[in-house]
Structures are given as structure tokens and as C-alpha cells.
Design a protein around this motif. Structure first.
Motif, mmCIF file in Angstrom:
data_model
loop_
_atom_site.group_PDB
_atom_site.id
_atom_site.type_symbol
_atom_site.label_atom_id
_atom_site.label_comp_id
_atom_site.label_asym_id
_atom_site.label_seq_id
_atom_site.Cartn_x
_atom_site.Cartn_y
_atom_site.Cartn_z
ATOM 1 N N PHE A 66 12.566 -92.224 -19.323
ATOM 2 C CA PHE A 66 13.822 -91.531 -18.997
ATOM 3 C C PHE A 66 14.989 -92.192 -19.715
ATOM 4 O O PHE A 66 15.853 -91.507 -20.303
ATOM 5 N N ALA A 67 15.029 -93.511 -19.693
ATOM 6 C CA ALA A 67 16.134 -94.236 -20.322
ATOM 7 C C ALA A 67 16.140 -94.050 -21.832
ATOM 8 O O ALA A 67 17.184 -93.790 -22.441
ATOM 9 N N LYS A 68 14.976 -94.178 -22.461
ATOM 10 C CA LYS A 68 14.908 -94.094 -23.919
ATOM 11 C C LYS A 68 15.322 -92.721 -24.425
ATOM 12 O O LYS A 68 15.955 -92.600 -25.478
ATOM 13 N N GLU A 69 14.986 -91.678 -23.669
ATOM 14 C CA GLU A 69 15.400 -90.326 -24.060
ATOM 15 C C GLU A 69 16.924 -90.191 -24.109
ATOM 16 O O GLU A 69 17.452 -89.336 -24.821
ATOM 17 N N ARG A 70 17.601 -91.054 -23.357
ATOM 18 C CA ARG A 70 19.067 -90.983 -23.255
ATOM 19 C C ARG A 70 19.753 -92.177 -23.896
ATOM 20 O O ARG A 70 20.945 -92.420 -23.678
ATOM 21 N N GLY A 71 19.014 -92.931 -24.682
ATOM 22 C CA GLY A 71 19.589 -94.056 -25.416
ATOM 23 C C GLY A 71 19.965 -95.239 -24.562
ATOM 24 O O GLY A 71 20.831 -96.042 -24.930
ATOM 25 N N ALA A 72 19.326 -95.379 -23.405
ATOM 26 C CA ALA A 72 19.645 -96.479 -22.496
ATOM 27 C C ALA A 72 18.499 -97.493 -22.459
ATOM 28 O O ALA A 72 17.401 -97.242 -22.952
ATOM 29 N N LYS A 73 18.773 -98.647 -21.843
ATOM 30 C CA LYS A 73 17.800 -99.729 -21.755
ATOM 31 C C LYS A 73 17.472 -100.041 -20.301
ATOM 32 O O LYS A 73 18.261 -99.772 -19.409
ATOM 33 N N VAL A 74 16.298 -100.641 -20.097
ATOM 34 C CA VAL A 74 15.875 -101.074 -18.771
ATOM 35 C C VAL A 74 15.509 -102.553 -18.837
ATOM 36 O O VAL A 74 14.685 -102.964 -19.661
ATOM 37 N N TYR A 75 16.150 -103.360 -17.983
ATOM 38 C CA TYR A 75 15.848 -104.774 -17.861
ATOM 39 C C TYR A 75 15.168 -105.019 -16.506
ATOM 40 O O TYR A 75 15.433 -104.313 -15.531
ATOM 41 N N VAL A 76 14.325 -106.034 -16.443
ATOM 42 C CA VAL A 76 13.658 -106.382 -15.190
ATOM 43 C C VAL A 76 14.093 -107.776 -14.756
ATOM 44 O O VAL A 76 13.998 -108.739 -15.532
#
Length: 411
Positions: A58-68
């Protein structure tokens, strides 16, 4: 003057997959989440690997990143299995892990090469020499301790080129970040291994306890009073975005993985708008009162600037009667909108009824208010109120809305 300012990342909390999607929909450039181990929010809706995969897609489709966040302090045996954990995150496509314990950092770097590591605020990094140390260890970013002043941020940036992340909104720790053991003593829950009971938010008093007699408050004067507390007010830097950007902060971090989608959507929306406004025209930028007012529509404590401009005083503590209280509550979200009939389909989140004045808001800081004149349930039956959690309601709306728009009303 040529605009050479670097746009900082707006980083939002995401305690669940739903909150991840809401945060990104409302403008967050990145989100931070918890996995099923090694984090500090054991009661948050921590992500399974499958949920991480969906969130990353979902994030990559919108140019965003996910951190854990994997920022616990490990005791003997706690780090078991962490190498496999980090490798799985890397293969899922997580953009970075946020770590505080040197053992976990070393395990991640050696056993999951290619997965960037960010230093957690739990490590209390408060000077450029510390940032340089972690840069030399292979880290790409440091989350500053919440005790750092704006002058110190400036000096840190002048002396190191590692990425800087700084908190801009949300709860403040009464202790040095990552150094509190109050919860361990008061409730036998380890604050640095995910079990903080927020003992600093409790109410305390001072008692005389003569042997064989009942305890007696030494502060009770017979008047209505507030017991003592160590609770800090929340941080808000909405009025100081230029200082953060000009002093080279790369990521603006919003606290609150256990907050609601109302909170996440509102705060992400406001800071996205403020950052974009400043970067697009820094010479004519001004913080708008409507942004500040918007932040006060979500549940939170009173607000201050933490340690950025001065050492907090009793004015930054929650003593006595609250000086300001949020007056709105979240009541629903738009699922669908029919342009022909101008009827919105809404999922209820809190009670509302006919004649209530409600406010719709959406990404990009869009707002409008209207009264509820008609509404129907899922079966098309006319209803006067929507009392049941998550029930589906249809109502006419005066302006176009979109799926994902939220609805609130004054309490």
C-alpha cells in the motif's frame, strides 16, 4: 532567493494496518509500525508478517515508506530469533528498522545486510559525537532524544551529515528517553521491554502514616484539589516548522501508535499542510490559526514545545485544572459517495442523530460543516439516530466527499 530547503519527511504512527493506510492517505510520507517482537508497545496492534506485506505494498503504491520499531532493551535471551526477524523484514520490503539496543543493531547489520537501521530515541542521542559514532557503526539515521534543544539540533546538524529524525508532536516522557524504570517498580511491568504502565501519569499524594492509625493526607485542605502528578503535557511544534527545516531535520516524527484513526488522520493532515506550505514559499510562510485549531479537535493533553526552547517548568506539567480541552469527537468515516444523488455512505464510529451539526474533513485540509437533516440505515429505513458501533448509515451531503473522508462533531 532560490528555494534550496530540503523538504523533511512527515513520519506518522501506525498501530494497526487501518491506521497505516489512514496516515498515508492523509499525507504521511512514512509510517512506523511494530512487529510481533522486539518493540516497546506490547498493547498496540502489532503487525503480523502478512499485514506488513500488505502495508508495504500500500505504501509503495503511494510513494511512502514503512519503518518497524524494534527498540526494546534486551535482557539475556530476549534477542533470540532476531536475526531471522530482521531478514524477514528486509525481504518484505521494510524501509528501515528503528533500534536502540547495540546487540540488536549488531545482529541486524551482520545477519540482515541491506536493511537500514535507525537509532531509536530510546538511546537518548543528544550530541553530534554520539551521532558520528552511530554513523561509523553503519546506521543511516538517528532519532534524537526528546530532551534536545533547538540550539543543539542546529549544532548537531553543523557537525554531522547523518540523517536526523526529531519528534514534533505527541506524548513526552517524564524521564530521559529510554531511561525510565518507574513502571518496573510500580507495576512490575518493564517499560523498556514493551510493558510501560505509564506510572508517571498516575495521581500521587503525600501522606502521614502514624503507626496503628489511618493515613492522613498532608496536602488535603478540604478544598477540591488535584493530586500530585509527574505527567508532562504533550509536544506540539506546529508553530515552529521553519526552525526544524532550517536546522536540517530530515524527518518530523509524530508520536502515538496507540492513538485513534481520528488522531492519526488529523495530525498527519495538519503537518503535511504546514510542511508543504513552508517549502513552497518560505519567505511568505505563516503558521495559520486554523492549523492550530485543527490539532485541538483531537483527544490529547495540553500542548507545549518540550525542551526545544527552554527547560520545561510547572506550566508544562499537568497540575490542577486543565487549561484547554478538545471539544470534538470522531463519529464516522465515508465509505462511498453517489454524485448523482449526493448521498454518502458512512460507517458509524460514535453516536450521532438528526439535527446534529457535523464536520467532514479529508486529505489536503478540506473541511465543511452541515446539519444532519435525513439519514437511513443499511436497509433504506429512515432513522433518527445512529447508536450502534460500526453500523452503516446513508445521508445527503451538501458538498462532494470521498471514501476515506472523516466526520466529527462537537461534544
Amino acid at each position: 532567493m532560490t528555494n534550496t530547503l530540503k523538504r523533511p519527511e512527515v513520519l506518522a504512527p501506525a498501530g494497526t494496518l487501518e491506521k497505516l493506510k489512514v496516515a498515508i492517505h492523509y499525507g504521511a510520507d512514512a509510517v512506523y509500525i511494530g512487529g510481533n517482537a522486539y518493540g516497546l508497545r506490547s498493547r498496540a496492534g502489532n503487525f503480523s508478517y502478512e499485514e506488513m506485506e500488505e502495508g508495504v505494498a500500500f505504501a509503495k503504491e503511494r510513494g511512502a515508506k514503512v519503518y518497524v520499531a524494534a527498540n526494546m532493551v534486551t535482557h539475556e535471551g530476549d534477542a533470540k530469533g532476531s536475526g531471522e526477524f530482521f531478514r524477514t523484514l528486509r525481504d518484505i520490503g521494510i524501509s528501515a528498522v528503528i533500534v536502540s539496543d547495540p546487540a540488536l543493531i549488531e545482529i541486524c547489520i551482520t545477519e540482515a545486510p541491506g536493511l537500514p537501521v535507525h537509532l531509536s530515541t530510546q538511546s537518548s542521542a543528544t550530541n553530534f559525537e554520539t551521532l558520528e559514532f552511530w554513523k561509523n557503526e553503519g546506521l543511516e539515521r538517528v532519532v534524537l532524544g526528546r530532551e534536545v534543544s533547538m540550539d543543539e539540533v542546529a549544532k548537531i546538524r553543523q557537525n554531522t551529515d547523518i540523517e536526523i529524525e526529531a519528534f514534533i508532536h505527541g506524548a513526552m516522557c517524564i524521564s530521559y528517553s529510554g531511561r525510565c524504570t518507574l513502571s518496573n517498580h510500580m507495576s512490575h511491568r518493564d517499560a523498556n521491554r514493551g510493558g510501560c504502565s505509564q506510572s508517571c501519569r498516575w495521581k500521587y499524594d503525600l501522606f502521614d502514616m502514624p503507626f496503628g492509625e489511618e493515613r492522613r493526607s498532608l496536602t488535603d485542605t478540604g478544598e477540591v484539589s488535584e493530586p500530585f502528578s509527574m505527567s508532562a503535557v504533550d509536544m506540539s511544534m506546529i508553530e515552529h516548522i521553519p526552525d526544524l527545516v532550517k536546522n536540517g531535520v530530515d524527518s518530523l516524527k509524530i508520536e502515538g501508535r496507540m492513538k485513534s484513526i481520528h488522531y492519526v488522520s488529523t495530525v498527519s493532515n495538519v503537518y503535511k499542510k504546514a510542511v508543504d506550505s513552508y517549502i513552497s514559499d518560505p519567505e511568505n510562510y505563516e503558521c495559520k490559526q486554523e492549523w492550530i485549531d485543527e490539532l485541538w479537535k483531537v483527544a490529547q493533553r495540553e500542548l507545549a514545545t518540550g525542551f526545544y526552547y527552554h527547560t520545561p517548568t510547572d506550566e508544562e506539567q499537568l497540575f490542577g485544572k486543565r487549561r484547554k480541552i478538545p471539544v470534538y469527537k470522531f463519529i464516522g468515516e465515508v465509505l462511498d459517495y453517489d454524485e448523482a444523488t449526493k448521498i454518502a455512505t458512512i460507517r458509524q464510529r460514535n453516536h450521532f442523530r438528526l439535527d446534529d451539526q457535523i464536520e467532514f474533513y479529508g486529505p489536503g485540509f478540506t473541511h465543511f460543516e452541515q446539519d444532519i437533516k435525513e439519514m437511513w440505515n443499511e436497509d433504506g429505513e429512515s432513522i433518527e439516530k445512529a447508536p450502534n458501533a460500526m453500523m452503516i448509515v446513508k445521508m445527503p451531503v451538501e458538498q462532494p466527499v470521498k471514501p476515506g473522508d472523516m466526520i466529527r462533531k462537537q461534544k
